[in-house]
Design a protein around this motif. Structure first.
Motif, PDB file in Angstrom:
ATOM      1  N   ASP A 295      57.004  45.309  29.698  1.00  0.00           N
ATOM      2  CA  ASP A 295      56.748  46.874  30.296  1.00  0.00           C
ATOM      3  C   ASP A 295      55.960  48.348  29.458  1.00  0.00           C
ATOM      4  O   ASP A 295      57.078  48.622  28.589  1.00  0.00           O
ATOM      5  N   PRO A 296      55.467  48.283  29.720  1.00  0.00           N
ATOM      6  CA  PRO A 296      55.257  50.048  29.451  1.00  0.00           C
ATOM      7  C   PRO A 296      56.298  50.673  29.156  1.00  0.00           C
ATOM      8  O   PRO A 296      56.632  50.960  30.216  1.00  0.00           O
ATOM      9  N   GLN A 297      55.534  51.603  28.343  1.00  0.00           N
ATOM     10  CA  GLN A 297      57.066  52.612  28.252  1.00  0.00           C
ATOM     11  C   GLN A 297      56.918  53.683  29.097  1.00  0.00           C
ATOM     12  O   GLN A 297      58.058  54.008  29.584  1.00  0.00           O
ATOM     13  N   THR A 298      55.768  54.000  29.654  1.00  0.00           N
ATOM     14  CA  THR A 298      56.079  54.659  31.063  1.00  0.00           C
ATOM     15  C   THR A 298      56.596  54.156  32.005  1.00  0.00           C
ATOM     16  O   THR A 298      56.088  52.870  32.723  1.00  0.00           O
ATOM     17  N   LEU A 299      57.344  55.095  32.315  1.00  0.00           N
ATOM     18  CA  LEU A 299      57.871  54.895  33.936  1.00  0.00           C
ATOM     19  C   LEU A 299      56.810  54.241  35.541  1.00  0.00           C
ATOM     20  O   LEU A 299      56.046  55.075  35.543  1.00  0.00           O
ATOM     21  N   GLY A 300      57.192  53.964  35.724  1.00  0.00           N
ATOM     22  CA  GLY A 300      56.081  53.698  36.980  1.00  0.00           C
ATOM     23  C   GLY A 300      55.195  52.889  37.255  1.00  0.00           C
ATOM     24  O   GLY A 300      54.236  52.657  37.996  1.00  0.00           O
ATOM     25  N   ASN A 301      55.026  51.390  36.525  1.00  0.00           N
ATOM     26  CA  ASN A 301      54.842  50.222  35.986  1.00  0.00           C
ATOM     27  C   ASN A 301      54.994  49.222  37.792  1.00  0.00           C
ATOM     28  O   ASN A 301      56.537  49.643  38.120  1.00  0.00           O
ATOM     29  N   ARG A 302      53.975  48.933  38.222  1.00  0.00           N
ATOM     30  CA  ARG A 302      54.607  48.333  40.038  1.00  0.00           C
ATOM     31  C   ARG A 302      53.355  46.683  38.605  1.00  0.00           C
ATOM     32  O   ARG A 302      52.037  46.518  39.089  1.00  0.00           O
ATOM     33  N   TYR A 303      53.985  45.753  39.495  1.00  0.00           N
ATOM     34  CA  TYR A 303      53.609  44.246  39.435  1.00  0.00           C
ATOM     35  C   TYR A 303      53.433  43.432  41.219  1.00  0.00           C
ATOM     36  O   TYR A 303      54.803  43.350  41.660  1.00  0.00           O
ATOM     37  N   LEU A 304      52.734  42.284  41.227  1.00  0.00           N
ATOM     38  CA  LEU A 304      52.845  41.164  42.118  1.00  0.00           C
ATOM     39  C   LEU A 304      51.983  40.325  41.195  1.00  0.00           C
ATOM     40  O   LEU A 304      51.641  40.117  41.080  1.00  0.00           O
ATOM     41  N   PHE A 305      53.174  39.557  41.571  1.00  0.00           N
ATOM     42  CA  PHE A 305      52.887  37.772  41.969  1.00  0.00           C
ATOM     43  C   PHE A 305      52.715  37.176  42.597  1.00  0.00           C
ATOM     44  O   PHE A 305      53.140  37.023  44.044  1.00  0.00           O
ATOM     45  N   THR A 306      51.547  36.495  42.362  1.00  0.00           N
ATOM     46  CA  THR A 306      51.365  35.194  43.045  1.00  0.00           C
ATOM     47  C   THR A 306      51.484  33.909  42.168  1.00  0.00           C
ATOM     48  O   THR A 306      51.373  33.929  41.788  1.00  0.00           O
ATOM     49  N   TYR A 307      51.687  32.467  43.140  1.00  0.00           N
ATOM     50  CA  TYR A 307      51.258  31.777  42.679  1.00  0.00           C
ATOM     51  C   TYR A 307      51.380  30.398  43.529  1.00  0.00           C
ATOM     52  O   TYR A 307      51.777  30.709  44.568  1.00  0.00           O
ATOM     53  N   THR A 308      50.872  29.517  42.849  1.00  0.00           N
ATOM     54  CA  THR A 308      50.398  28.705  44.001  1.00  0.00           C
ATOM     55  C   THR A 308      50.532  27.264  43.442  1.00  0.00           C
ATOM     56  O   THR A 308      50.693  26.634  41.736  1.00  0.00           O
ATOM     57  N   ILE A 309      50.924  26.243  44.312  1.00  0.00           N
ATOM     58  CA  ILE A 309      51.595  24.506  43.688  1.00  0.00           C
ATOM     59  C   ILE A 309      49.897  23.350  43.596  1.00  0.00           C
ATOM     60  O   ILE A 309      50.053  23.746  44.446  1.00  0.00           O
ATOM     61  N   ASN A 310      50.066  22.974  42.358  1.00  0.00           N
ATOM     62  CA  ASN A 310      48.787  22.095  42.615  1.00  0.00           C
ATOM     63  C   ASN A 310      48.010  22.972  43.208  1.00  0.00           C
ATOM     64  O   ASN A 310      46.984  23.453  43.566  1.00  0.00           O
ATOM     65  N   ASN A 311      47.000  21.851  44.086  1.00  0.00           N
ATOM     66  CA  ASN A 311      46.385  22.575  44.858  1.00  0.00           C
ATOM     67  C   ASN A 311      46.753  22.841  46.661  1.00  0.00           C
ATOM     68  O   ASN A 311      45.447  23.115  47.526  1.00  0.00           O
ATOM     69  N   ASN A 312      48.309  23.384  46.627  1.00  0.00           N
ATOM     70  CA  ASN A 312      48.101  23.685  47.669  1.00  0.00           C
ATOM     71  C   ASN A 312      47.454  24.677  48.457  1.00  0.00           C
ATOM     72  O   ASN A 312      47.939  25.800  47.468  1.00  0.00           O
ATOM     73  N   PRO A 313      47.018  24.871  49.152  1.00  0.00           N
ATOM     74  CA  PRO A 313      46.893  26.478  49.288  1.00  0.00           C
ATOM     75  C   PRO A 313      47.682  27.912  49.177  1.00  0.00           C
ATOM     76  O   PRO A 313      47.792  28.790  49.481  1.00  0.00           O
ATOM     77  N   LYS A 314      49.012  27.031  50.191  1.00  0.00           N
ATOM     78  CA  LYS A 314      50.186  27.654  51.017  1.00  0.00           C
ATOM     79  C   LYS A 314      50.795  29.049  49.510  1.00  0.00           C
ATOM     80  O   LYS A 314      51.081  28.193  48.119  1.00  0.00           O
ATOM     81  N   LYS A 315      50.492  30.286  49.250  1.00  0.00           N
ATOM     82  CA  LYS A 315      51.033  31.103  48.085  1.00  0.00           C
ATOM     83  C   LYS A 315      52.175  31.684  47.831  1.00  0.00           C
ATOM     84  O   LYS A 315      53.009  32.206  49.207  1.00  0.00           O
ATOM     85  N   TYR A 316      52.932  32.035  47.504  1.00  0.00           N
ATOM     86  CA  TYR A 316      53.977  32.500  47.142  1.00  0.00           C
ATOM     87  C   TYR A 316      53.874  33.533  46.913  1.00  0.00           C
ATOM     88  O   TYR A 316      53.333  33.834  45.735  1.00  0.00           O
TER      89      TYR A 316
END
Length: 269
Positions: free
Chosen positions: A149-170
């Motif tokens: 994470d950068p030194q400046t406070l206030g960074n926000r992240y969104l992680f999306t992931y899928t398994i194999n070729n399944n369209p369902k996202k987490y």
């Protein structure tokens, strides 16, 4: 109640948990729902515009087909998007870039909706590290996104992931409130549900996991954070079902996100 729209979301808390969350939100039949994204990757970019339905109706949301959708940025770049069907409007030449502030203007059914989103600078997504734990004889897998994470406070992240070729996202959203300027220590816990439902997923050895890391602005982060809180609404929950805080004006539901994208794949072993 039926959903206004369904979204998959998770948040690393004291006990990390990634899961699919189907929200039962306030019944506001006929409201406009806008889902808009622009990234630092090559376009086209899409804006989806639909309308909500009453909870007594099936979750098939009517498309808005005759809207005027204009995307612009603070450097003078502007484009009117073209309708391509199913409530989706597409750019043709627009370019997304970190550091720019983007404005979305939509004229639909006699009303105007506006939103702005500033695309953060990208943070390097260096690697994925696999780990596992056993509960009740069942092995579950985790992935640690490796980034600092950068030194400046206030960074926000969104992680999306899928398994194999399944369209369902987490989804899982992080902030740097507790690890500002430090290497990430928050894992993604992969699904371990092999029940009878057809969309249940249990990650096993040999599966490929595709992970996307987004750097998002604060308002988009608040939108996703509220979704997790609202998922506990109703009997036994923490809050009454409501609508998450949209960053779009004039009462529209949904979000407009200008964000960076970095991706990595890993095969579970």
């Amino acid at each position: 109640m039926k959903n206004i729209f369904s979204i998959i979301l998770s948040l690393f808390l004291v006990i990390s948990c990634e899961k699919e969350i189907n929200l039962d939100l306030e019944d506001q039949s006929g409201n406009i729902v806008i889902e808009a994204n622009i990234t630092d990757q090559a376009g086209p970019y899409y804006v989806k515009i639909t309308k909500t339905v009453a909870f007594t109706q099936a979750n098939q949301y009517p498309s808005i087909e005759n809207a005027q959708v204009v995307l612009s940025d603070n450097t003078g770049q502007t484009e009117t998007l073209q309708y391509v069907g199913n409530g989706r409007y597409k750019t043709s030449t627009f370019i997304g870039q970190s550091g720019r502030t983007y404005t979305l203007k939509i004229q639909a059914e006699g009303k105007q909706y506006t939103s702005t989103s500033k695309m953060p600078e990208a943070v390097s997504f260096d690697n994925l590290e696999q780990d596992s734990f056993v509960v009740g004889g069942e092995t579950s897998y985790t992935l640690l996104p490796v980034f600092t994470d950068p030194q400046t406070l206030g960074n926000r992240y969104l992680f999306t992931y899928t398994i194999n070729n399944n369209p369902k996202k987490y989804f899982s959203e992080f902030s740097d409130n507790v690890n500002n300027g430090l290497p990430n220590q928050r894992p993604l816990i992969l699904p371990n549900d092999d029940g009878d439902e057809p969309d249940n997923i249990k990650v096993v050895v040999g599966d490929t996991v595709h992970v996307e890391m987004q750097c998002i602005d604060d308002k988009v982060y608040l939108f996703y954070a509220a979704l997790l809180q609202l998922s506990g609404g109703g009997p036994g929950g923490g809050v009454t079902p409501a609508n998450p805080p949209s960053n779009i004006s004039n009462g529209a539901l949904g979000y407009f996100s200008a964000h960076t994208v970095r991706t990595r794949n890993i095969v579970i072993n």
